[in-house]
Write an enzyme that holds these catalytic residues in place. Structure first.
Site, PDB file in Angstrom:
ATOM      1  N   LYS A 166     -23.519 -23.337 -12.966  1.00 32.35           N
ATOM      2  CA  LYS A 166     -22.924 -23.985 -14.141  1.00 32.35           C
ATOM      3  C   LYS A 166     -23.693 -23.534 -15.377  1.00 32.35           C
ATOM      4  O   LYS A 166     -24.935 -23.585 -15.398  1.00 32.35           O
ATOM      5  CB  LYS A 166     -23.040 -25.494 -13.958  1.00 32.35           C
ATOM      6  CG  LYS A 166     -21.998 -26.314 -14.662  1.00 32.35           C
ATOM      7  CD  LYS A 166     -22.122 -27.764 -14.198  1.00 32.35           C
ATOM      8  CE  LYS A 166     -21.203 -28.679 -14.946  1.00 32.35           C
ATOM      9  NZ  LYS A 166     -21.481 -30.080 -14.613  1.00 32.35           N
TER      10      LYS A 166
HETATM   11  O1  G3P Z   1     -20.598 -33.261 -15.250  1.00 30.70           O
HETATM   12  C1  G3P Z   1     -20.038 -33.143 -16.507  1.00 30.70           C
HETATM   13  C2  G3P Z   1     -19.271 -34.362 -16.987  1.00 30.70           C
HETATM   14  O2  G3P Z   1     -18.379 -34.812 -16.018  1.00 30.70           O
HETATM   15  C3  G3P Z   1     -20.109 -35.428 -17.614  1.00 30.70           C
HETATM   16  O3  G3P Z   1     -19.434 -36.636 -17.807  1.00 30.70           O
HETATM   17  O4  G3P Z   1     -19.408 -39.042 -18.344  1.00 30.70           O
HETATM   18  O5  G3P Z   1     -21.479 -37.710 -18.822  1.00 30.70           O
HETATM   19  O6  G3P Z   1     -19.430 -37.420 -20.200  1.00 30.70           O
HETATM   20  P1  G3P Z   1     -19.962 -37.751 -18.857  1.00 30.70           P
END
Ligand code: G3P
Length: 217
Positions: free
Chosen positions: A83
């Site tokens: 990633k």
């Molecule tokens: O892994 C990336 C993403 O899904 C992060 O989500 O909830 O931290 O904005 P969030």
């Protein structure tokens, strides 16, 4: 549509994987920090639990070091996906990995223009963040729609991975737009099962069944 778990919690991943509905896992540095685990150990453990792709994020900000980190991470297991953030250096590293047939998930995508560049860089997945756009009053689902349309129109092979999902409705909306993958936090994945009429209906069925005095086995 594939379902990935957005988590680095080994126990949660194990129990959700037992449902047979999980196609992969995504992690990020914040999820690793929350788990309290050593990064390499965590990815190794997750890759042993889940057969599908497991995203492990580089933490360097320059392309050369990202490439070194990514190569180390990709040696952990054959299902590791590297990633990288959607930066100039991240996409340079992405292009380098894709030339070597190493799968890449380009993360922190907040615009259709960024998604076009990620596809050109040979990303396996692009991760547009729905929730974080909604948080600032923008429209996360609209971004998903734009990217799906552009990728279809130009026949880009990069898969759209809906990320930063905050609700079951985000998943349904993403599915309707044709995303290839949704990466879902465990709590939201659990709530996909829920409907009050399912609980009510089951309770009635069970009460009526009891009245018959029968048993299937
Ligand atoms: O892994 C990336 C993403 O899904 C992060 O989500 O909830 O931290 O904005 P969030």
């Amino acid at each position: 549509m594939k379902i990935f778990i957005d988590s680095a919690d080994i126990n949660e991943i194990k129990s959700l994987n037992d449902t047979g509905l999980i196609d992969g896992v995504t992690t990020n540095p914040s999820l690793i920090a929350k788990s309290g685990l050593n990064f390499i150990d965590a990815i190794e453990k997750i890759c042993k639990i889940v057969d599908g792709p497991v995203s492990a994020e580089v933490t360097a900000t320059d392309a050369d070091t990202m490439i070194l980190e990514g190569k180390k991470l990709s040696k952990i297991a054959s299902n590791v996906v590297i990633k990288v953030p959607l930066t100039v250096d991240g996409l340079k590293a992405c292009k380098n990995f894709s030339n070597e047939n190493i799968k890449v998930n380009v993360t922190l995508c907040f615009s259709a223009a960024q998604a076009i560049l990620a596809a050109k860089a040979g990303a396996t997945y692009i991760s547009p963040f729905i929730g974080r756009l909604d948080d600032i009053g923008a429209d996360g689902i609209n971004l998903i729609s734009e990217i799906v349309d552009i990728y279809d129109l130009h026949d880009f092979k990069t898969e759209v991975l809906a990320a930063s999902i905050r609700s079951v409705q985000d998943i349904v909306d993403s599915a309707k737009l044709g995303v290839h993958v949704a990466t879902i936090p465990p709590k939201i994945l659990q709530s996909m099962y829920d409907h009050p009429l399912t609980d009510k209906g089951l309770s009635t069925f069970l009460k009526d069944w009891e009245k018959t005095g029968q048993s299937i086995l």
